[in-house]
Design an enzyme around this catalytic site. Structure first.
Site, PDB file in Angstrom:
ATOM      1  N   CYS A  70       0.882  -1.180   0.000  1.00 55.31           N
ATOM      2  CA  CYS A  70       0.000   0.000   0.000  1.00 55.31           C
ATOM      3  C   CYS A  70       0.913   1.221   0.000  1.00 55.31           C
ATOM      4  CB  CYS A  70      -0.990  -0.024   1.176  1.00 55.31           C
ATOM      5  SG  CYS A  70      -0.282   0.119   2.819  1.00 55.31           S
TER       6      CYS A  70
HETATM    7  C1  RB5 Z   1      -3.855   5.422   0.735  1.00 50.85           C
HETATM    8  O1  RB5 Z   1      -5.170   5.075   0.949  1.00 50.85           O
HETATM    9  C2  RB5 Z   1      -3.009   5.014   1.921  1.00 50.85           C
HETATM   10  O2  RB5 Z   1      -3.587   5.462   3.105  1.00 50.85           O
HETATM   11  C3  RB5 Z   1      -2.824   3.523   1.989  1.00 50.85           C
HETATM   12  O3  RB5 Z   1      -2.274   3.044   0.807  1.00 50.85           O
HETATM   13  C4  RB5 Z   1      -1.910   3.031   3.084  1.00 50.85           C
HETATM   14  O4  RB5 Z   1      -0.710   3.737   3.095  1.00 50.85           O
HETATM   15  C5  RB5 Z   1      -2.503   2.884   4.404  1.00 50.85           C
HETATM   16  O5  RB5 Z   1      -1.882   2.433   5.361  1.00 50.85           O
END
Ligand code: RB5
Length: 152
Positions: A70
């Protein structure tokens, strides 16, 4: 034994997921790669959905490991750790990646596309594939204590 790997990312991790999947697919130590999404950088499915879908495959024994990306690698780890039996870590350095398997028997590695360079991420994943937890090691009782807390 070759590993069955499930991958997942939200749109903030999509580019790295695609690049790392190609590496996994061409590595002899990988038996299969299952991608639970997202399928495009425009798909705004939230990170917990993909993280839990991947972690559940590990928990059900359908995959040996999961690789989750993420923006930070944090949210996917938090979400994956809610699935019983799953040990997920966020790691962006080689020592932590090594210890995640050797000390913690973590099945899930999480990384942040906004945190780590792609080439370092590729090296870390390559290292991760070669690691194996030793159930006879002194770390085993500590991992057992985590499992006991979960009721296993
Ligand atoms: C983007 O939604 C971001 O908040 C996500 O990719 C992540 O970093 C969350 O922990």
């Amino acid at each position: 034994m070759a590993l069955r790997i499930v991958m997942g990312a939200d749109n903030a991790g999509f580019t790295y997921k695609e690049a790392l999947r190609k590496d996994l697919e061409s590595d002899d130590r990988v038996a299969s790669v299952t991608d639970v999404g997202v399928g495009t950088a425009e798909d705004d499915t939230a990170y917990p959905n993909v993280a839990v879908a991947a972690a559940e495959k590990v928990a059900r024994g359908e995959a040996d490991r999961a690789l989750l990306i993420c923006g930070t690698g944090l949210g996917v780890a938090i979400a994956a750790n809610k699935v019983k039996g799953v040990r997920a870590v966020t790691a962006h350095d080689i020592y932590s990646v090594q210890r995640s398997v050797l000390s913690n028997n973590a099945q899930v590695l999480c990384m942040g596309q906004r945190v780590v360079g792609l080439e370092l991420a590729r090296v870390l994943v390559k290292e991760w594939l070669g690691l194996e937890f030793d159930p006879a090691s002194s770390s085993a009782t500590k991992v057992d204590a985590i499992c006991a807390y979960e009721g296993d």
